[in-house]
Design an enzyme around this catalytic site. Structure first.
Site, PDB file in Angstrom:
ATOM      1  N   SER A 146     -34.970  29.105  15.773  1.00 14.74           N
ATOM      2  CA  SER A 146     -35.892  29.203  16.595  1.00 14.74           C
ATOM      3  C   SER A 146     -36.083  30.408  17.265  1.00 14.74           C
ATOM      4  O   SER A 146     -36.100  31.154  17.848  1.00 14.74           O
ATOM      5  CB  SER A 146     -36.483  27.624  16.726  1.00 14.74           C
ATOM      6  N   TYR A 159     -33.135  22.586  23.696  1.00 16.06           N
ATOM      7  CA  TYR A 159     -33.855  23.251  22.393  1.00 16.06           C
ATOM      8  C   TYR A 159     -33.090  24.094  21.793  1.00 16.06           C
ATOM      9  O   TYR A 159     -32.480  24.870  20.832  1.00 16.06           O
ATOM     10  CB  TYR A 159     -35.018  22.958  22.109  1.00 16.06           C
TER      11      TYR A 159
HETATM   12  P1  NAP Z   1     -40.322  18.071  11.137  1.00 20.84           P
HETATM   13  O1  NAP Z   1     -41.525  17.571  10.893  1.00 20.84           O
HETATM   14  O2  NAP Z   1     -40.186  17.015  12.967  1.00 20.84           O
HETATM   15  O3  NAP Z   1     -39.264  17.378  10.035  1.00 20.84           O
HETATM   16  C1  NAP Z   1     -37.868  17.064  10.993  1.00 20.84           C
HETATM   17  C2  NAP Z   1     -37.406  16.741   9.116  1.00 20.84           C
HETATM   18  O4  NAP Z   1     -35.239  17.061   9.993  1.00 20.84           O
HETATM   19  C3  NAP Z   1     -37.802  15.371   9.398  1.00 20.84           C
HETATM   20  O5  NAP Z   1     -37.518  15.563   7.306  1.00 20.84           O
HETATM   21  C4  NAP Z   1     -36.338  14.603   9.861  1.00 20.84           C
HETATM   22  O6  NAP Z   1     -36.248  12.898   8.629  1.00 20.84           O
HETATM   23  C5  NAP Z   1     -35.448  15.303   9.858  1.00 20.84           C
HETATM   24  N1  NAP Z   1     -34.602  14.640  10.321  1.00 20.84           N
HETATM   25  C6  NAP Z   1     -34.376  14.458  11.426  1.00 20.84           C
HETATM   26  N2  NAP Z   1     -33.202  14.454  11.506  1.00 20.84           N
HETATM   27  C7  NAP Z   1     -32.405  13.790  11.348  1.00 20.84           C
HETATM   28  C8  NAP Z   1     -31.137  14.469  10.644  1.00 20.84           C
HETATM   29  N3  NAP Z   1     -30.619  13.094  12.159  1.00 20.84           N
HETATM   30  N4  NAP Z   1     -30.227  13.585   9.507  1.00 20.84           N
HETATM   31  C9  NAP Z   1     -31.186  13.780   8.138  1.00 20.84           C
HETATM   32  N5  NAP Z   1     -32.642  14.242   8.962  1.00 20.84           N
HETATM   33  C10 NAP Z   1     -33.007  14.148   9.702  1.00 20.84           C
HETATM   34  O7  NAP Z   1     -39.457  19.355  12.123  1.00 20.84           O
HETATM   35  P2  NAP Z   1     -40.205  20.719  11.939  1.00 20.84           P
HETATM   36  O8  NAP Z   1     -40.846  20.969  12.204  1.00 20.84           O
HETATM   37  O9  NAP Z   1     -40.376  20.581   9.876  1.00 20.84           O
HETATM   38  O10 NAP Z   1     -38.760  21.555  11.875  1.00 20.84           O
HETATM   39  C11 NAP Z   1     -38.387  21.934  10.974  1.00 20.84           C
HETATM   40  C12 NAP Z   1     -36.589  22.580  10.838  1.00 20.84           C
HETATM   41  O11 NAP Z   1     -36.942  23.683  12.055  1.00 20.84           O
HETATM   42  C13 NAP Z   1     -36.196  22.136  12.089  1.00 20.84           C
HETATM   43  O12 NAP Z   1     -34.751  22.280  12.709  1.00 20.84           O
HETATM   44  C14 NAP Z   1     -36.956  23.294  13.528  1.00 20.84           C
HETATM   45  O13 NAP Z   1     -35.801  22.654  14.713  1.00 20.84           O
HETATM   46  C15 NAP Z   1     -36.494  24.411  12.969  1.00 20.84           C
HETATM   47  N6  NAP Z   1     -37.876  24.537  14.269  1.00 20.84           N
HETATM   48  C16 NAP Z   1     -39.676  24.651  13.773  1.00 20.84           C
HETATM   49  C17 NAP Z   1     -41.155  25.023  14.249  1.00 20.84           C
HETATM   50  C18 NAP Z   1     -42.211  24.560  14.361  1.00 20.84           C
HETATM   51  O14 NAP Z   1     -43.404  24.866  15.362  1.00 20.84           O
HETATM   52  N7  NAP Z   1     -42.232  23.103  13.996  1.00 20.84           N
HETATM   53  C19 NAP Z   1     -40.289  26.115  15.187  1.00 20.84           C
HETATM   54  C20 NAP Z   1     -39.114  27.138  15.016  1.00 20.84           C
HETATM   55  C21 NAP Z   1     -37.809  26.239  14.795  1.00 20.84           C
HETATM   56  P3  NAP Z   1     -37.011  11.624   8.983  1.00 20.84           P
HETATM   57  O15 NAP Z   1     -38.648  12.047   8.040  1.00 20.84           O
HETATM   58  O16 NAP Z   1     -36.341  10.690   8.168  1.00 20.84           O
HETATM   59  O17 NAP Z   1     -37.919  11.882  10.449  1.00 20.84           O
END
Ligand code: NAP
Length: 250
Positions: A146, A159
């Site tokens: 991130s 985090y």
């Molecule tokens: P999100 O919308 O909250 O989606 C999270 C996904 O991870 C969902 O598909 C969820 O499955 C799955 N998940 C959570 N815990 C899990 C586990 N223990 N085993 C298997 N699957 C699991 O998150 P996102 O924003 O797309 O984030 C994706 C990645 O980018 C993450 O690593 C996050 O830290 C990183 N990131 C995001 C941002 C941002 O601003 N959004 C910024 C920097 C980095 P379910 O649908 O079944 O719950």
């Protein structure tokens, strides 16, 4: 369907963890459009996972969904088994599954800290182990860090610490896979419009964070999927890097 001219031998296969929602889902759809057969992993949201599979198959692609906690050392090998049995092998791992709990360090709930460590750190090791053992030559491992790591925003210590661990292991694994023709990189998005970012933030906070980037908007899951598509496909000379995809936030 008649468009599927790729033979079994040529077909490339991707596993996308966290593929049911957000960045993982957009990445799964993008890789499917690029011609990958995709295994969509999720934690519990069966309906979202099935709708991601339906979106891909309706667009003429190939996908299946598989539920597995990424930190579970029995479920994750089963995820890779399914990919191999269904599509013949695995070329690309997109490890997008992750969780985030925010609080000032002084107030962090230690159970929430442990849960984040389990999913974000242990999960990246458990998934990375299978990928390191099983990916075919010419493949790619794409982890998620991130941009908040360098922004050092208040509330993000726990985090960001998990993402620091992801960056460390990504760079080491890139070197451990010497000779295998497998690239290992991390994408570090800035604020991106997904449930993870939007949940629990008021409109003013979202607007303030959206204005941080010189491009003056939030990232979209598709913006990040574009980077994933690059690393999974043509970017064979990008290895052992953290690619900050954040619209120019310093
Ligand atoms: P999100 O919308 O909250 O989606 C999270 C996904 O991870 C969902 O598909 C969820 O499955 C799955 N998940 C959570 N815990 C899990 C586990 N223990 N085993 C298997 N699957 C699991 O998150 P996102 O924003 O797309 O984030 C994706 C990645 O980018 C993450 O690593 C996050 O830290 C990183 N990131 C995001 C941002 C941002 O601003 N959004 C910024 C920097 C980095 P379910 O649908 O079944 O719950």
């Amino acid at each position: 369907m008649g468009e599927q001219r790729v033979t079994e031998r040529e077909r490339r296969v991707a596993i996308v963890t966290g593929g049911s929602r957000g960045i993982g889902r957009a990445s799964a759809q993008r890789l499917a459009a690029d011609g990958f057969a995709v295994v969509i992993n999720y934690a519990g949201n069966h309906a979202e996972a099935e709708s991601a599979v339906a979106a891909i198959t309706e667009a003429g692609g190939q996908a299946v969904a598989f539920r597995a906690d990424v930190a579970d050392e029995v479920a994750v090998p089963a995820l890779f088994d399914l990919a191999e049995q269904t599509f013949g092998g695995v070329d690309v791992l997109v490890h997008a599954a992750g969780v985030m709990t925010l609080a000032p360090l002084a107030d962090i709930d230690l159970d929430a800290l442990d849960r984040m460590h389990r999913t974000n750190i242990r999960g990246t090791f458990v998934v990375g182990q299978q990928a390191a053992r099983r990916l075919r030559g010419g493949g790619a491992i794409i982890n998620f860090s991130s941009s908040v790591l360098s922004l050092a925003l208040p509330g993000y210590s726990a985090y960001a610490a998990t993402k620091g661990a992801v960056e460390a292991m990504t760079l080491v694994l890139a070197r451990e896979l010497r000779g295998r023709d497998i690239t290992v990189n991390a994408v570090a998005p800035g604020p991106t419009a997904t449930d993870m970012f939007l949940d629990g933030k008021d409109e003013e906070t979202v607007a303030r964070m959206a204005a941080q980037a010189p491009l003056e908007r939030l990232g979209t899951p598709q913006d990040i999927a574009e980077v994933v598509s690059f690393l999974a496909g043509p970017a064979r000379w990008v290895n052992g890097q953290v690619l900050r995809a954040n619209g120019g936030i310093v």
